[in-house]
Design a protein around this motif. Structure first.
Motif, PDB file in Angstrom:
ATOM      1  N   LYS A 125       0.835  -1.208   0.000  1.00 39.70           N
ATOM      2  CA  LYS A 125       0.000   0.000   0.000  1.00 39.70           C
ATOM      3  C   LYS A 125       0.865   1.251   0.000  1.00 39.70           C
ATOM      4  O   LYS A 125       0.564   2.247  -0.687  1.00 39.70           O
ATOM      5  CB  LYS A 125      -0.928  -0.029   1.223  1.00 39.70           C
ATOM      6  N   ASP A 126       1.951   1.253   0.778  1.00 38.44           N
ATOM      7  CA  ASP A 126       2.851   2.412   0.812  1.00 38.44           C
ATOM      8  C   ASP A 126       3.471   2.671  -0.560  1.00 38.44           C
ATOM      9  O   ASP A 126       3.579   3.819  -0.999  1.00 38.44           O
ATOM     10  CB  ASP A 126       3.958   2.192   1.843  1.00 38.44           C
ATOM     11  N   VAL A 127       3.895   1.606  -1.231  1.00 37.47           N
ATOM     12  CA  VAL A 127       4.501   1.763  -2.558  1.00 37.47           C
ATOM     13  C   VAL A 127       3.454   2.267  -3.555  1.00 37.47           C
ATOM     14  O   VAL A 127       3.739   3.131  -4.396  1.00 37.47           O
ATOM     15  CB  VAL A 127       5.129   0.436  -3.040  1.00 37.47           C
ATOM     16  N   LEU A 128       2.238   1.749  -3.462  1.00 36.84           N
ATOM     17  CA  LEU A 128       1.167   2.223  -4.344  1.00 36.84           C
ATOM     18  C   LEU A 128       0.899   3.710  -4.110  1.00 36.84           C
ATOM     19  O   LEU A 128       0.693   4.474  -5.072  1.00 36.84           O
ATOM     20  CB  LEU A 128      -0.114   1.417  -4.104  1.00 36.84           C
ATOM     21  N   ALA A 129       0.892   4.125  -2.839  1.00 35.35           N
ATOM     22  CA  ALA A 129       0.683   5.546  -2.531  1.00 35.35           C
ATOM     23  C   ALA A 129       1.812   6.395  -3.107  1.00 35.35           C
ATOM     24  O   ALA A 129       1.581   7.500  -3.615  1.00 35.35           O
ATOM     25  CB  ALA A 129       0.580   5.744  -1.020  1.00 35.35           C
ATOM     26  N   ALA A 130       3.042   5.879  -3.031  1.00 38.09           N
ATOM     27  CA  ALA A 130       4.181   6.615  -3.587  1.00 38.09           C
ATOM     28  C   ALA A 130       4.086   6.700  -5.114  1.00 38.09           C
ATOM     29  O   ALA A 130       4.385   7.738  -5.712  1.00 38.09           O
ATOM     30  CB  ALA A 130       5.490   5.941  -3.171  1.00 38.09           C
ATOM     31  N   LEU A 131       3.676   5.594  -5.750  1.00 37.79           N
ATOM     32  CA  LEU A 131       3.487   5.618  -7.209  1.00 37.79           C
ATOM     33  C   LEU A 131       2.408   6.624  -7.603  1.00 37.79           C
ATOM     34  O   LEU A 131       2.559   7.370  -8.585  1.00 37.79           O
ATOM     35  CB  LEU A 131       3.106   4.216  -7.702  1.00 37.79           C
ATOM     36  N   LEU A 132       1.333   6.638  -6.835  1.00 35.04           N
ATOM     37  CA  LEU A 132       0.249   7.578  -7.115  1.00 35.04           C
ATOM     38  C   LEU A 132       0.749   9.011  -6.980  1.00 35.04           C
ATOM     39  O   LEU A 132       0.446   9.866  -7.818  1.00 35.04           O
ATOM     40  CB  LEU A 132      -0.918   7.329  -6.156  1.00 35.04           C
TER      41      LEU A 132
END
Length: 709
Positions: free
Chosen positions: A95-102
């Motif tokens: 989830k953290d990586v997805l938030a960073a990608l977003l």
């Protein structure tokens, strides 16, 4: 006219933020021993929606990572994988990586490819490891990609370029135009798509670009699939459509006809049935933005139903709300001007005009309150990030901590919400690191091994109070004083507890025995206080040794409009925020004294308060110099009281706050400006800065006096 998909990016970004927040809160609340089936389904649906939207808008990195995550979540919710703590940790890191990608797609820093590959590897390893343990019972985990054959109807519309849309759809698989639309005004396009997108994904894809009333999706009757989703009616040509149900029932779409359809196993009951548009129509899909996010996050808008039902909320850019608020402020100023002019009129001759002005005043206040309510946001938007912070930090510090959140539905101005995150994070980290003891230390003190950390929000008068409370060791008075003496600060044993506690907010002040990656550098608490003061608030500390500490943040309801007292100094008018004022008085000569090192003070019921001559502070000429001829306004800030000397009190009313820095520059002792009813500009006093500056001056004078002796 071609469809510019970038116009939908902001909607996608906002909805993905909501889905990620929902995933995190649900993951943190899972009971590993007996995970809630609905929570697992909700987590899967959030990942599923992110994947579908990412693929639609061409964010391949988001779609690929979410696809890996979605596969694991799907196996967990179906019982093929056993949920474990390492698995939840990996899901949270994903989830953290997805938030960073977003954030990267929104213009932020890009995410390193190594970070993406690392989390993908972790997720793959978890799936393979669990599959290996259950190899004797489970079927092979690798499944060939499933292709879905879908029939799509798109109604012609003036503002829709069907050719461009069909080109976009062709990127999702093999597309065949069964029947060309638009040959007659009511003749739809009929398309057949063979690809990896299933029914919900295809509907989510179309809903981003089209009004839900303009399209219908169904399975090709020639395709047989064991896991038929059954969320939509049969092929458009079928005379008697049949509703089929998915085994896990997304519950996101409502059939238009099928009164005898069986109940969904997981019927979420989110939408009411919609009357059919025609005999062959399958139900249109409501955009994903309309779905309530799980875990207590409330989306800010809902889409209209397929039948054109009215929306019950909308997503509005905050800049539009700010503009509306600014216009209301101008209306309040105009109304004040009319009131000022009305006081000079003869009430008998101008009765109708004065009645209209009074009615305008009432309507202006109601309008102002209504607009202010639009900006109000539940403080839960800030609180909801802390379960993750507490979980991760407690694990790092090897402590047991239970987080409680109280009053998270208390509403606060959105501008405060955005600026509260950093101060609250500092306070929570301090409570976890300095406040709550390790389990063995708590047991030795007769406490339970698990510490309690409470975030509480509530209204108090005209303010919002947010408290961070822990049941830890409390502040050590002697240690704080010893550290202050080391730094050469003017402290003494006669200082009150409140004065001692406030020392922790001094820049660079820290009592930590050693520097860690969590704390010990003396950076943080001074920033907390500075940020809160910049919002027009204050910070209060209450602590008891071995019982715990409470740090309270007091904030005004809004920074846009304030209640204040207008005062005159010389020929100038200033505004004092009403929330700081305790009382006003004209002192007697015997109550005014001059104290060495402190200047003039006034005796107010046995307490000597320093007198601050505002005329000297702002260099205002022609002001009264003797306190007995002036008015003393007693104000309180940081548990410190002072008497502000002014010439006269003019009156109390509401004022529209104008930012001084935007139109001029920062001036010590002033927090803003306003326009009076007579059109003149009045400056708003920054009581906090005045009180703190006077306190520091008094401390410096006392220190100089002690050195001279």
């Amino acid at each position: 006219m071609s469809i510019d998909m970038s116009q939908f990016h902001q909607v996608f970004f906002d909805e993905t933020d909501e889905h990620l927040a929902s995933m995190e809160s649900l993951l943190l609340a899972l009971d590993l021993a007996a995970p809630d089936a609905e929570a697992l389904n909700a987590i899967f649906r959030a990942a599923h929606s992110i994947k579908g939207g990412s693929a639609t808008f061409g964010f391949a990195d988001l779609a690929e990572l979410t696809h890996v995550l979605e596969n694991l979540l799907d196996r967990v919710r179906k019982g093929a994988l056993t949920l474990s703590a390492p698995m939840v940790d990996a899901f949270l890191r994903a989830k953290d990586v997805l938030a960073a990608l977003l954030a990267g797609h929104r213009g932020g820093a890009p995410v390193a490819l190594s970070d993406i590959e690392q989390i993908k590897g972790e997720l793959d390893a978890l799936g393979l490891a669990d599959a290996a343990d259950a190899a004797v019972q489970a079927a092979p985990t690798a499944q060939p990609a499933v292709e879905h054959a879908l029939l799509i109807q798109i109604d012609p519309a003036p503002n829709v370029d069907a050719a461009a849309l069909i080109t976009q759809l062709g990127q999702h698989g093999a597309l065949t135009v069964v029947e060309e639309g638009g040959l007659a005004p009511d003749r739809p396009w009929v398309l057949r798509l063979l690809g990896e997108l299933d029914l919900p994904e295809m509907c989510e894809t179309l809903a981003f670009a089209l009004d839900p009333a303009l399209f219908r999706v169904s399975r090709d009757q020639g395709e047989e699939e064991d896991e038929g989703f059954g969320l939509f009616l049969g092929a458009p040509a079928a005379p008697d459509p049949e509703v089929m149900l998915e085994e896990d029932g997304f519950g996101l779409f409502t059939p238009q006809t099928a009164p005898t359809a069986p109940e969904e196993d997981a019927g979420f009951g989110l939408f009411d049935p919609v009357p059919p548009a025609d005999a062959t129509a399958a139900p249109a899909h409501e955009p994903p933005a309309s779905r309530p996010a799980s875990g207590g996050a409330h989306p800010e808008r809902a889409a209209a139903t397929a039948a054109g039902g009215l929306e019950n909320s909308i997503r509005v850019n905050i800049e539009k709300v700010d503009l509306l608020l600014n216009l209301v402020g101008e209306l309040v100023i105009t109304q004040s001007m009319l009131m000022q002019s009305g006081t000079e009129l003869d009430p008998a001759e101008n009765e109708r005009l004065l009645n209209g002005i009074n009615q305008l005043e009432r309507n202006s206040r109601e309008l102002q309150e209504a607009v202010m309510s639009i900006r109000m946001t539940p403080v839960a938007f800030v609180f909801n990030r802390f379960p993750r912070v507490v979980r991760d930090m407690a694990h790092k510090l090897d402590k047991q901590v239970e987080l409680r959140m109280v009053g998270e539905n208390t509403e606060l101005d959105k501008s405060f919400i955005e600026k509260l995150a950093d101060p609250l994070t500092h306070l929570v980290r301090n409570s976890l690191d300095h406040g709550i003891e390790p389990p063995e230390a708590r047991i030795a003190k007769g406490k339970p091994p698990q510490g309690q950390l409470t975030l509480r929000a509530f209204h108090q008068g005209g303010s919002i109070v947010i408290e961070v409370t822990d049941d830890g060791a409390g502040l050590d008075r002697e240690r704080i004083l010893a550290k202050a003496r080391e730094r050469g600060m003017p402290v003494g044993d006669a200082m009150s507890d409140v004065e001692v506690w406030n020392l922790i907010f001094e820049p660079g002040f820290s009592t930590a025995a050693q520097i860690t990656d969590v704390s010990g550098r003396g950076v943080g608490m001074d920033v907390v206080k500075r940020n809160i003061l910049s919002l027009g608030g204050r910070v209060e500390v209450d602590s008891l040794r071995d019982y715990g500490t409470t740090i309270g943040i007091h904030l005004p309801l809004t920074l846009a409009i304030m209640d204040g007292m207008s005062v005159r100094i010389g020929q100038e008018t200033y505004i004092l925020p009403l929330s700081f004022i305790l009382e006003s008085l004209q002192p007697r000569a015997e109550d005014v004294k001059t104290v060495a090192g402190r200047g003039r003070v006034v005796n107010v019921r046995g307490e000597y308060l320093p007198i601050v001559a505002l005329a000297q502070w702002f260099r205002v000429p022609e002001a009264r110099e003797a306190p007995t001829e002036a008015i003393l306004v007693i104000v309180e800030c940081d548990d410190t009281r002072v008497a502000l000397m002014v010439d006269d009190l003019i009156g109390q009313q509401q004022f529209v706050v104008k930012n001084l820095e935007t139109n001029y520059h920062k001036v010590d002792g002033l927090s803003g400006a306003t326009i009076m009813g007579d059109g003149q500009v009045a400056l708003i006093l920054d009581v906090t800065t005045i009180v703190r500056r006077n306190q520091k001056t008094a401390q410096a004078q006392a220190q100089a006096s002690m050195a001279a002796e």
